[in-house]
Write a protein that holds these residues in place. Sequence first.
Motif, PDB file in Angstrom:
ATOM      1  N   THR A  87       5.643   8.096  -3.434  1.00 13.25           N
ATOM      2  CA  THR A  87       7.030   7.942  -3.496  1.00 13.25           C
ATOM      3  C   THR A  87       7.783   7.538  -4.602  1.00 13.25           C
ATOM      4  O   THR A  87       9.159   7.832  -4.759  1.00 13.25           O
ATOM      5  CB  THR A  87       7.513   6.552  -2.208  1.00 13.25           C
ATOM      6  OG1 THR A  87       6.675   5.417  -3.127  1.00 13.25           O
ATOM      7  CG2 THR A  87       6.597   6.913  -1.182  1.00 13.25           C
ATOM      8  N   HIS A  88       7.367   7.196  -5.673  1.00 15.35           N
ATOM      9  CA  HIS A  88       8.075   7.042  -6.861  1.00 15.35           C
ATOM     10  C   HIS A  88       8.096   8.556  -7.521  1.00 15.35           C
ATOM     11  O   HIS A  88       7.637   9.313  -7.563  1.00 15.35           O
ATOM     12  CB  HIS A  88       7.324   6.465  -7.892  1.00 15.35           C
ATOM     13  CG  HIS A  88       7.795   5.892  -8.995  1.00 15.35           C
ATOM     14  ND1 HIS A  88       8.257   6.609 -10.185  1.00 15.35           N
ATOM     15  CD2 HIS A  88       8.142   4.488  -9.577  1.00 15.35           C
ATOM     16  CE1 HIS A  88       9.014   6.073 -10.975  1.00 15.35           C
ATOM     17  NE2 HIS A  88       8.717   4.679 -10.778  1.00 15.35           N
ATOM     18  N   ALA A  92       6.135  11.676  -8.123  1.00 18.99           N
ATOM     19  CA  ALA A  92       6.054  13.144  -7.143  1.00 18.99           C
ATOM     20  C   ALA A  92       6.245  13.928  -8.027  1.00 18.99           C
ATOM     21  O   ALA A  92       5.810  15.348  -7.644  1.00 18.99           O
ATOM     22  CB  ALA A  92       7.188  12.537  -6.135  1.00 18.99           C
TER      23      ALA A  92
END
Length: 186
Positions: A87-88, A92
């Motif tokens: 999710t960072h 990603a």
Amino acid sequence: MPVAALIETVTDPAQASAVAEVAAATFPLACPPHSTPDDIAGFIRENLRPERFAGYIHSPDSDVLTARDGVQGPIVGYALIHHGAPTHPDVAAVVTARPVTEISKMYVAPDHHALGRDTPPSHDLMRAALDLARERGSVLAWLGVNQENVRALRFYAKMGFTRVGVKTFDLNGSIEHDFIMAQPLN
């Protein structure tokens, strides 16, 4: 000769406190030298408390592994593994393979590092983490490690990880810079 580490997947949330205790004791060892005691304590208080580990133990998308000093021995290390897309945004951008597994945390008490062991607990934990990732169908495992943590960087390289990018890490409001390391899982 030291006893081999016993690696277990934690399934009982009652173990969360014991894992959190090891997490609180080992996390400061990986922090950069300029980290303040308040920032380290704040991170531990917010992120490594028993309730968090109980949640990871319950989560179908996470695994908690422990290394014990022999059968029924004390926990001397742990790994926290998350199965799912990063999710960072920095991660990603460079970790695009799917499905993927993050080795979020992996720490061993200093008195259980290699010390002449045929197989150090850290190696056993990493192999078990990578096996879990493969069992989940992941094609890649990734992790973040502080750029100043030379010992960890050497260990991860020895275990087959290569640097693929850089990300930020919030240490209780102090922004650190981590290398993103990855390993294909064939």
